[in-house]
Design a protein around this motif. Structure first.
Motif, PDB file in Angstrom:
ATOM      1  N   SER A 100     -12.143   6.759  -0.460  1.00 28.31           N
ATOM      2  CA  SER A 100     -11.797   7.391  -1.796  1.00 28.31           C
ATOM      3  C   SER A 100     -11.654   6.383  -3.170  1.00 28.31           C
ATOM      4  CB  SER A 100     -10.223   7.719  -2.074  1.00 28.31           C
ATOM      5  OG  SER A 100      -9.277   6.569  -1.893  1.00 28.31           O
ATOM      6  N   SER A 101     -11.766   4.944  -2.595  1.00 29.04           N
ATOM      7  CA  SER A 101     -12.037   4.089  -3.649  1.00 29.04           C
ATOM      8  C   SER A 101     -13.231   3.399  -3.816  1.00 29.04           C
ATOM      9  CB  SER A 101     -10.947   2.889  -3.541  1.00 29.04           C
ATOM     10  OG  SER A 101     -10.975   2.427  -2.257  1.00 29.04           O
ATOM     11  N   ASN A 102     -14.074   3.843  -2.952  1.00 21.52           N
ATOM     12  CA  ASN A 102     -15.293   3.174  -2.641  1.00 21.52           C
ATOM     13  C   ASN A 102     -15.291   1.707  -2.488  1.00 21.52           C
ATOM     14  OD1 ASN A 102     -18.147   3.439  -2.053  1.00 21.52           O
ATOM     15  ND2 ASN A 102     -18.736   3.335  -4.290  1.00 21.52           N
ATOM     16  N   MET A 103     -14.431   1.362  -1.914  1.00 16.13           N
ATOM     17  CA  MET A 103     -13.991  -0.197  -1.575  1.00 16.13           C
ATOM     18  C   MET A 103     -14.052  -0.677  -0.131  1.00 16.13           C
ATOM     19  SD  MET A 103     -10.962  -1.837  -3.632  1.00 16.13           S
ATOM     20  CE  MET A 103     -10.841  -3.533  -4.047  1.00 16.13           C
TER      21      MET A 103
ATOM     22  N   GLU B 282      -4.671   5.851  -1.428  1.00 15.91           N
ATOM     23  CA  GLU B 282      -5.974   5.157  -1.760  1.00 15.91           C
ATOM     24  C   GLU B 282      -6.510   4.590  -0.101  1.00 15.91           C
ATOM     25  OE1 GLU B 282      -8.098   2.540  -4.778  1.00 15.91           O
ATOM     26  OE2 GLU B 282      -6.233   1.616  -3.953  1.00 15.91           O
TER      27      GLU B 282
ATOM     28  N   LEU C 162      -9.731  -3.665   0.117  1.00 10.16           N
ATOM     29  CA  LEU C 162      -8.904  -2.796  -0.280  1.00 10.16           C
ATOM     30  C   LEU C 162      -7.609  -3.391   0.236  1.00 10.16           C
ATOM     31  CD1 LEU C 162      -8.171   0.014  -1.506  1.00 10.16           C
ATOM     32  CD2 LEU C 162      -8.162   0.834   0.713  1.00 10.16           C
TER      33      LEU C 162
ATOM     34  N   TRP D 292       0.748  -1.079  -0.067  1.00  5.41           N
ATOM     35  CA  TRP D 292      -0.014   0.118   0.049  1.00  5.41           C
ATOM     36  C   TRP D 292       0.809   1.172   0.020  1.00  5.41           C
ATOM     37  CZ3 TRP D 292      -0.720   4.227   3.271  1.00  5.41           C
ATOM     38  CH2 TRP D 292      -1.660   5.075   3.027  1.00  5.41           C
TER      39      TRP D 292
ATOM     40  N   LYS E 266      -6.230  -6.242  -1.791  1.00  2.40           N
ATOM     41  CA  LYS E 266      -5.730  -5.761  -3.038  1.00  2.40           C
ATOM     42  C   LYS E 266      -4.492  -5.830  -2.982  1.00  2.40           C
ATOM     43  CE  LYS E 266      -6.320  -1.817  -5.429  1.00  2.40           C
ATOM     44  NZ  LYS E 266      -6.973  -0.696  -5.935  1.00  2.40           N
TER      45      LYS E 266
END
Length: 593
Positions: free
Chosen positions: A186-189, A182, A194, A175, A197
């Motif tokens: 901000s990423s709508n995750m 992120e 997140l 990250w 990922k």
RNA sequence: GGCCUCGUAGUUCAAUGGAUAGAACGAAAGUUUCCUAAACUUUAAAUACAGGUUCGAUUCCUGUCGAGGCUACCA
């Protein structure tokens, strides 16, 4: 209310004594198979030799004795050494009245057994979201906890979160390097997704570094150790352990994201916990214990300074319990936390760990060491070991992204429930909110049942290409049966002037009652063997019996008031047992669907 | 290599050492002027192989073949 099998057992013991002067083995009555006449069956072969009679002669003699000495036995027949006993209708009617009057037939109240059990389950890592394997763990743990409560035990549900370690640092590092600030918003995750990922991103970047190093002439082993990303991750872990402020801050933030994500998944799954433990608080436990064990002579110091235990006598090999540099290994803290919990909860009788069967060896070692250290409760520790969920192409691997994500799966199940429900078009009276709830209940019912009907000890296969069924041996089938009964009950609500029945009117009624009768015994067995599949398979059988009864025995159109009353009472009890049994699996049943 | 699991219809799952190995999906056929057809009723279809123990073995023991897991001073 006399329990039929124990009554028959006691009487048969007497019969064996009086007729053949035999004592033991204990006679066990099982349910008569449906292709034969009768309610309960005794296999007489064990008594044939000592009694010096033919199987049929033994069976007939016992049958006559039982018929003569019990007012409940209406008759018997003998088939090739099998004694089938039939009970009077009066027994089953008495049973119906008795069970119908109980608020929770077959369920004991939590805390009445005097036994307290801590059941640990879920125990996720905070570097990635939950997948189907975790789903099995969560559903199994939650269900077993509920079943143990139904057996009268007090249960403390615990979750030990693995929130530290090199795997967490990998996500953090990736990250830092690739994340560009992120965040979940901000990423709508979802936070756990997140972070996951970046765990995958780390693995990808790391693998390409390793590949390059190998091309430069290093061996694979060297490359894996020397890849810069791995060295950085290890450095980050050292900083974390040293309490480095920046690393700790990032760790807190990212773990916070994961916890937000997990709490949503847990809520959807319908699981919860009484106590939370975090490895960041417990990972140092057990070190002092090792010193104690060393003094007691349970452990010994090796030449290189590490401390070990010799378990070769039990076929378990030698096991390191403390590294030569004095730091802990995994089992060190497991030893420490086990002991800590028995200190924390003085009333604790048993500790159950819900962990996959790949750790069978680890738990054997753990329990063996605890036992050698002299903890009397070590024999009460239990590894609730379950098989892996496999995909057609094999095991799931988070790092490689070949997993069935828990959130995706839940959403998909709900969508299928919605599509199926709409297609059938039976839910006119529902508002939007009720519909949403129904879809969730059915989708979740299908998923939970699909997983829990399989013996937990066995591995199971999940094919994402074939969606989970809603027909046949499934959760929705059982939910449907419940809704169907409730529909009849609503219609019957207006009825008056009924007469108490004095006899059964149809074989399907008897079959159904006998099945309901089994419920308390099934709950006991499921509790004793930590096996929700016993409940799942039982409630399916019950639903099958009900549907057969439903087709063969009209209720609202029945003209005889006593027969109608009987059938309504059986229906009402069936619905309650179905609901109770499903609750033990963590599955809700609808009034309508 | 050693240790631990597991091999059951085409597929996914059942079966305290007991009767003719049960279900479901899929395949074939039927049931709706009848309480919810997400249901019910039929049909075809399986114990990997070879021995052993037993009155009786899918179940227990041995071997062969096949699948998975564990075997770290990782967690």
């Amino acid at each position: 209310m006399i329990q039929a099998q124990s009554m028959l057992r006691d009487l048969t013991e007497k019969a064996l004594q009086e007729l053949f002067q035999l004592s033991g083995p204990e006679p066990v009555f099982q349910k008569t198979r449906k292709e034969f006449e009768g309610d309960f069956t005794l296999v007489t072969f064990p008594y044939v030799k000592p009694a010096r009679k033919s199987p049929d002669a033994v069976a007939t003699a016992i049958g006559e004795y039982l018929a003569a000495h019990s007012k409940y036995v209406s008759g018997f027949n003998v088939v090739k050494g099998f004694l089938n006993i039939a009970l009077h209708d009066a027994y089953w009617l008495e049973f119906l009245t008795h069970a119908g009057a109980m608020p929770h037939f077959g369920i004991k109240e939590e805390g009445t057994s005097g036994r307290t059990i801590m059941l640990e389950y879920s125990s996720p890592n905070t570097n990635k979201p939950l997948h189907l394997g975790h789903v099995r763990n969560n559903l199994l743990g939650y269900s077993v906890a509920t079943i143990l409560k139904a057996n009268g035990h007090k249960v403390i549900k615990a979750n030990l979160v693995n929130d530290r370690g090199i795997h967490i640092c990998k996500s953090m590092l990736a990250w830092q390097k690739f994340g560009a600030g992120e965040t979940p918003s901000s990423s709508n995750m979802k936070g756990d997704h997140l972070v996951g990922k970046y765990y995958v991103a780390f693995d990808k970047a790391y693998k390409s570094e390793v590949k390059q190093l190998i091309e430069k002439g290093l061996t694979e082993e060297e490359a894996k150790k020397q890849a810069p990303l791995m060295l950085e991750a290890q450095e980050m872990l050292r900083k974390w352990e040293a309490g480095d402020a920046a690393v700790r801050e990032l760790w807190k933030t990212m773990n916070g994201w994961v916890y937000e994500g997990f709490s949503i998944t847990y809520r959807h799954l319908g699981v919860n916990f009484d106590v939370m433990y975090y490895e960041s608080n417990t990972y140092l436990l057990g070190k002092e214990l090792v010193q104690e064990g060393l003094k007691k002579g349970v452990f010994y110091k090796k030449e290189n300074g590490s401390i070990a235990i010799d378990l070769t006598a039990e076929g378990l090999d030698e096991k390191i319990v403390l590294r030569s540099d004095g730091t802990s290994v995994y089992i060190t803290q497991d030893l420490g936390t086990a002991i800590e919990r028995f200190h924390e909860f003085k009333e604790l009788n048993q500790l159950i760990y819900t962990v996959g069967n790949e750790q069978d060896f680890h738990f054997k070692v753990l329990f063996s060491i605890l036992s050698k250290l002299g903890y009397s409760w070590a024999t009460e520790c239990y590894h609730l070991s379950y098989g892996m969920v496999e995909l057609p192409e094999g095991k799931m691997k988070s790092r490689e992204g070949t997993v069935v994500d828990a959130d995706d799966l839940l959403a998909e199940m709900q969508a299928t429930a919605e599509a199926t429900t709409k297609e059938l078009g039976k839910v006119d009276g529902f508002n939007a909110e009720e519909l949403e709830k129904l879809y969730q209940l059915i989708g979740l019912g299908a998923l939970k049942y699909f997983i829990l009907k399989v013996d937990p000890r066995k591995k199971m296969l999940f094919d994402p290409k074939e969606s989970i069924d809603f027909n046949g041996h499934t959760g929705p089938f059982i939910q449907y049966t419940h809704a169907r009964i409730k529909s009849v009950m609503r219609r019957a609500g207006t009825l008056q002037d009924t007469i108490d029945p004095t006899a059964l009117s149809h074989a399907a009624e008897r079959d159904l009652l006998r099945c309901i009768y089994e419920f308390p015994a099934v709950v006991e067995i499921a509790g004793a063997t930590y096996n929700p599949a016993d409940i799942a398979n039982y409630v399916y059988e019950l639903a099958k019996y009900y549907n057969r009864f439903y087709h063969e025995c009209p209720i609202m159109k029945e003209e005889r008031a006593d027969v109608q009353r009987l059938r309504l009472a059986i229906s009402e009890l069936s619905a309650r047992v179905i609901a109770e049994a499903m609750l033990l699996l963590g599955i809700e049943v609808p009034e309508k669907m």
